[in-house]
Design a protein around this motif. Structure first.
Motif, PDB file in Angstrom:
ATOM      1  N   CYS A  96      15.552  72.042  40.429  1.00 16.59           N
ATOM      2  CA  CYS A  96      15.267  73.630  40.436  1.00 16.59           C
ATOM      3  C   CYS A  96      15.811  73.638  41.854  1.00 16.59           C
ATOM      4  O   CYS A  96      15.695  72.965  42.790  1.00 16.59           O
ATOM      5  CB  CYS A  96      13.959  74.018  40.272  1.00 16.59           C
ATOM      6  N   VAL A  97      16.546  74.999  42.181  1.00 14.71           N
ATOM      7  CA  VAL A  97      16.854  75.625  43.546  1.00 14.71           C
ATOM      8  C   VAL A  97      16.276  76.921  43.461  1.00 14.71           C
ATOM      9  O   VAL A  97      16.424  77.845  42.813  1.00 14.71           O
ATOM     10  CB  VAL A  97      18.411  75.511  43.645  1.00 14.71           C
ATOM     11  N   SER A  98      15.588  77.244  44.701  1.00 14.72           N
ATOM     12  CA  SER A  98      15.193  78.551  44.837  1.00 14.72           C
ATOM     13  C   SER A  98      15.672  79.166  46.221  1.00 14.72           C
ATOM     14  O   SER A  98      15.647  78.238  47.283  1.00 14.72           O
ATOM     15  CB  SER A  98      13.437  78.733  44.863  1.00 14.72           C
ATOM     16  N   TRP A  99      16.350  80.246  46.478  1.00 13.52           N
ATOM     17  CA  TRP A  99      16.958  81.186  47.646  1.00 13.52           C
ATOM     18  C   TRP A  99      15.722  81.906  48.007  1.00 13.52           C
ATOM     19  O   TRP A  99      15.205  82.674  47.278  1.00 13.52           O
ATOM     20  CB  TRP A  99      17.995  81.623  47.363  1.00 13.52           C
ATOM     21  N   ASN A 100      15.297  82.005  49.285  1.00 15.62           N
ATOM     22  CA  ASN A 100      14.430  82.652  49.890  1.00 15.62           C
ATOM     23  C   ASN A 100      14.779  84.248  49.737  1.00 15.62           C
ATOM     24  O   ASN A 100      15.824  84.319  50.406  1.00 15.62           O
ATOM     25  CB  ASN A 100      13.839  82.496  51.494  1.00 15.62           C
ATOM     26  N   PRO A 101      14.257  85.086  49.274  1.00 13.74           N
ATOM     27  CA  PRO A 101      14.626  86.500  49.094  1.00 13.74           C
ATOM     28  C   PRO A 101      14.438  87.256  50.324  1.00 13.74           C
ATOM     29  O   PRO A 101      15.281  88.328  50.379  1.00 13.74           O
ATOM     30  CB  PRO A 101      13.734  87.183  47.934  1.00 13.74           C
ATOM     31  N   ALA A 102      13.699  86.760  51.428  1.00 15.26           N
ATOM     32  CA  ALA A 102      13.609  87.625  52.663  1.00 15.26           C
ATOM     33  C   ALA A 102      14.417  86.706  53.674  1.00 15.26           C
ATOM     34  O   ALA A 102      14.625  87.521  54.632  1.00 15.26           O
ATOM     35  CB  ALA A 102      12.277  87.725  53.060  1.00 15.26           C
TER      36      ALA A 102
END
Length: 636
Positions: A590-596
């Motif tokens: 899994c990869v998650s990009w910080n939305p802020a």
């Protein structure tokens, strides 16, 4: 009026550079320059040059250079592109108030900024001579693109006249304009009703506030000229005209390229050079592989002397932290919607909540949520980030709803031991969620786990709630994504693939879906048009569930894990990866990009670690400006 800015009855073909020496001659008109434009004004009053006349009065200088200019013209005839550049420069210099320079430029080049009738019209508008300006419009009628344009232009002209009369306290004159001039146009009656209401304004400040108008003077008249030069400004950017006034065939679909009533050979669009430069900067940014900051259309924020470049060192390609608190495979990671927290779920039966430092972007352990007997394979933050739902793998029939702020378990839901609840998605209202699995369960529940609705026979692989609060997207075992409406119990097919859809996510605007497809990789779909937009190359995707994500400013980037132990990043427009991140030693799930924080990303792997990725450390100022490494252009 100057010889190149006056005169009537001239044919429209006489719109390019003039070839006679008379183009630069000046007349006795005190406030007008040889370029045909008024000198700079202040509060509506004309301001002359230092000696009170145009540059054309310097006859000695003109005579001395006349022969040289003439010989230059004989040597080389300006091309159309060169003429356009001269006019653009002249318009820009005029806007800066450098009118003497403009006079010399037009005189030496033999060009003029605009058609004489357009010059006369501009001057009359700036001087507030409305009757003369209206007569000028009649002269310009033959040069207009649309035969109906003159009605719309008169409407704006008369509206300015009406408002200025009202501000001056000339109510009877204003009423005459409203009844005798605006109303007979039979154009935009809704706006005329609004204008009539301004008669009740008690003072000038009240009028300016209600009309959203700058008041009589240079500012409002310049803005009027801008509107008169650009057709697209009528229906959208100003309260002057209502949407009902949009001509059926007159819509301008590209707001950066105004559909002018008058051809640019007659009158240049306002601030045309500035517009072209801004478009060039935006195009360079758009083609920059690593541009990951907010777009600023203000030219003062960039240098026009250098091409736009972003360094790869500014991109989240470098390991900032390796989180080793999990003691088994890490199956999922997800930043909160506000970007202040990171949640990770593991085979070790725990969920760890991490706090993101807003300054250093370092993450530190906040709390651990335990007791997920089957492990945690999926996590979903509530819209306000108060709650977090955790799901397990295929043989897990339970889900956990945690209060992140207190660390307390609010709900542990299980409808049947035969269920498989492997995916979950929040309704935008934050009061409901949907969950399901591959054994045919598809439920809608409240925060206490009470069953609100169910859909029989849907073998769910992944879920997503759209922003309208009604439609739920679900990928199933038939290699498709369907839309389900729990209110009217309707469903429809949206995406059909040829191989199993292991997971998917949707862009913030709800238009695009990013799919991880078994043995195929990462696919981008347009949900509105229901078409496959792009297949991204490089990633190794078998039958493991791998979660990809959108990221960066404007979600211009896509990131995915891979079975070859890497993280792949693509620009949304290109099929080839722009970065391959190494460091993990087993499958990246899994990869998650910080939305802020666009420069912050996290990845979870079977190697038991979570890696936090960011820009290269210790950037010096020159590297931070992106001067040491150029970006390659990429085809759209």
């Amino acid at each position: 009026m100057q010889a190149n800015g006056a005169g009537q009855g001239q044919e429209s073909s006489e719109l390019s550079c003039l070839n006679s020496a008379q183009n630069g001659e000046s007349s006795s008109a005190g406030g007008t320059h040889s370029n045909g434009l008024l000198s700079s004004t202040d509060n509506g009053n004309s301001v002359g040059t230092s000696n009170g006349s145009s540059i054309g009065t310097s006859s000695a200088a003109s005579t001395a250079s006349g022969s040289e200019v003439g010989s230059l013209k004989k040597k080389k005839r300006l091309s159309q592109a060169e003429e356009d550049v001269i006019r653009l420069i002249g318009q820009h210099l005029h806007g800066l108030g450098l009118n003497q320079t403009v006079d010399l430029l037009m005189q030496e080049s033999g060009c003029r900024l605009e058609h004489p009738s357009a010059t006369k019209f501009r001057n009359h508008v700036m001087e507030g001579e409305w009757d003369k300006a209206e007569n000028d419009l009649n002269e310009l009628r033959a040069l207009m693109h649309s035969p109906n344009a003159i009605v719309r232009m008169k409407f704006l002209l008369l509206q300015q006249k009406y408002l200025e009369y009202l501000e001056d306290g000339k109510v009877l004159e204003a009423l005459q304009v409203l009844r005798g001039e605006l109303t007979p146009l039979k154009y935009n009656t809704d706006r005329i009703h609004v204008l009539s209401g301004y008669l009740m304004c008690s003072h000038a400040e009240d009028l300016r506030a209600k009309a959203e108008w700058e008041g009589k003077g240079t500012a409002s008249r310049c803005r009027l000229l801008d509107k008169l030069q650009s057709e697209d400004s009528f229906p959208y950017s100003d309260p002057v005209l209502s949407p009902q006034s949009v001509p059926p065939s007159g819509l301008n679909l590209c707001p950066d390229l105004p559909a002018a009533y008058l051809p640019p050979s007659v009158m240049l669009p306002p601030r045309r050079l500035h517009t072209l430069l801004r478009q060039a900067v935006e195009l360079q940014r758009d083609r920059c592989l690593y541009h990951n900051t907010k777009l600023d259309s203000n030219l003062d924020s960039v240098s026009l002397l250098l091409d736009h470049v972003c360094s790869r060192k500014q991109f989240p390609c470098y390991t900032q932290q390796i989180l080793t608190e999990h003691c088994n495979e890490v199956w999922f990671c997800k930043f909160s919607n506000d970007g202040t927290k990171l949640a990770t779920g593991s085979k070790d039966t725990t969920v760890i909540i991490w706090q993101v430092d807003p300054e250093s972007h370092q993450v530190k352990l906040l709390r651990t949520l335990e007791g997920h007997a089957y492990g945690v394979s999926y996590l979903a933050w509530s819209p306000d980030d108060t709650y977090l739902i955790a799901c397990g793998p295929d043989d897990c029939s339970e889900l956990w709803l945690w209060n992140v702020q207190t660390g307390e378990l609010r709900t542990k839901m299980s409808q049947s031991h035969e269920d498989s609840l492997t995916s979950v998605a929040w309704n935008p209202d934050g009061k409901r969620f949907v969950t399901g699995g591959q054994r045919g369960q598809f439920y809608q529940c409240d925060l206490d786990g009470n069953l609100l609705d169910s859909w029989e026979g849907v073998r769910v692989q992944c879920l997503w709630c759209l922003s309208d609060g009604r439609a739920v997207l679900a990928s199933d075992t038939h290699q498709r994504i369907r839309g389900y409406n729990f209110e009217d119990l309707t469903d429809r097919n949206i995406v059909q693939e040829d191989h199993p859809i292991m997971s998917f996510t949707v862009s913030k605007n709800g238009r695009l879906a990013l799919l991880n497809v078994a043995t195929q990789g990462v696919h981008l779909w347009d949900l509105q048009d229901r078409v496959l937009v792009r297949k991204y190359q490089g990633v190794t995707q078998g039958f493991y569930t791998i979660h990809s994500c959108f990221g960066g400013h404007n979600e211009d980037f896509i990131a995915s894990g891979s079975e070859d132990h890497k993280v792949y990043i693509w620009h949304r427009r290109g099929e080839l990866p722009i970065a391959e991140l190494t460091g993990h030693t087993r499958t990246v799930n899994c990869v998650s990009w910080n939305p802020a924080i666009p420069g912050l990303m996290a990845s979870a792997s079977d190697d038991g670690t979570v890696r936090v990725w960011g820009p290269a450390p210790f950037l010096d100022s020159q590297e931070a400006d992106g001067l040491n490494e150029n970006c390659s252009n990429m085809d759209s």
